[in-house]
Design an enzyme around this catalytic site. Structure first.
Site, PDB file in Angstrom:
ATOM      1  N   GLN A   1      -8.109 -10.856   0.822  1.00  0.00           N
ATOM      2  CA  GLN A   1      -8.957  -9.690   0.577  1.00  0.00           C
ATOM      3  C   GLN A   1      -8.966  -9.292  -0.893  1.00  0.00           C
ATOM      4  OE1 GLN A   1      -6.519  -9.870   3.015  1.00  0.00           O
ATOM      5  NE2 GLN A   1      -6.979  -8.444   4.681  1.00  0.00           N
TER       6      GLN A   1
ATOM      7  N   ASP B   1      -3.396   1.840   6.232  1.00  0.00           N
ATOM      8  CA  ASP B   1      -3.892   1.826   7.606  1.00  0.00           C
ATOM      9  C   ASP B   1      -3.377   3.032   8.368  1.00  0.00           C
ATOM     10  OD1 ASP B   1      -5.309  -0.994   8.274  1.00  0.00           O
ATOM     11  OD2 ASP B   1      -3.811  -1.214   6.714  1.00  0.00           O
TER      12      ASP B   1
END
Length: 270
Positions: free
Chosen positions: A117, A158
């Site tokens: 990513q 997250d």
């Protein structure tokens, strides 16, 4: 039947990723509630869901923009930033606001295997916006901080627990350790979640170990070699310099104040 199907779909969505299930349950249940209200009033359910989705997104992006502005306030005029994984909207807004304020920013992005990513997303966004960006491998951050000037290490999360523990892409913990050793402040962006008083309530998702035995579909390990893939790790609050939220910047030990005087317990999460 529409409502029953919708409730089943909501369960599928919020249980798909155990590490973020508390947040996603809240998001999906708001959508279910909007659909139920529409049904009780004889309105179109699909239209109500669309309106709810737009409202949630507008609210979320507004909150993220405020968060990005608070993060930019921490940057020097000539900032060297170490990132982790892909912080999506907050990263681009941080860079946009930095440019508007005349701040020159240079980024170092770990590749963040196995999905890359950092290399594929973070670095591309920064490059497309015209910023100086360098990709490093995931085992280089400590040496980078030893040999180069890094002003700030930042990541999204997250899940952010109320005690300041940060659950994020695996590898964040080790970078935070190295950052503390080298005097580099670590600021996480996001909003705390009352569903997680501390990290003991978070389930760390473990994914298919085959992903660590290959790189973008090309196998890199011999047959018979085993893999292990925890998707997230937990950075303890003592390694976090501050939590940058839509309501300001908090030290981990004072993060509970985020909820003071607010009927909404989720900030910009929904």
């Amino acid at each position: 039947r529409q409502l029953e199907y919708l409730k089943g779909a909501a369960r599928t969505l919020y249980t798909a990723r155990p590490t973020t299930s508390a947040r996603m349950r809240y998001v999906t249940q708001r959508s279910v509630a909007a659909a139920e209200k529409a049904a009780s009033e004889g309105r179109d359910i699909v239209g109500a869901l669309f309106e709810e989705a737009v409202a949630q997104n507008e609210r979320r992006y507004s909150g993220i923009e405020r968060t990005a502005a608070h993060l930019v306030s921490l940057l020097p005029d000539d900032a060297v930033i170490l990132t982790q994984c892909f912080a999506e909207t907050v990263l681009a807004l941080m860079l946009r606001i930095a440019r508007e304020r005349g701040i020159r920013a240079k980024l170092y992005c770990p590749e963040t295997r196995p999905y890359f990513q950092g290399a594929r997303l973070t670095a591309t966004v920064a490059k497309d916006m015209g910023f100086d960006v360098t990709v490093i491998t995931d085992n280089m951050p400590a040496w980078l901080m030893k040999t180069h000037r890094i002003d700030i290490f930042t990541s999204a999360a997250d899940a952010i627990c109320v005690d300041g523990s940060v659950v994020n892409k695996v590898g964040t913990y080790q970078i935070a350790i190295a950052a503390r050793r080298h005097g580099v402040p670590y600021y996480v962006t996001g909003a705390p979640d009352r569903a997680h008083p501390d990290a003991s309530s978070v389930t760390i998702e473990e994914r298919d170990p085959e992903f660590v035995l290959q790189a973008m579909g090309v196998r890199t390990a011999a047959d018979g070699v085993k893999g292990w893939y925890p998707a997230f790790d937990v950075t303890p609050p003592e390694l976090v310099s501050g939590v940058v939220t839509d309501r300001g910047i908090y030290r981990p030990e004072e993060l509970y104040r985020y909820f003071d005087g607010s009927e909404d317990e989720r900030g910009f999460l929904v």
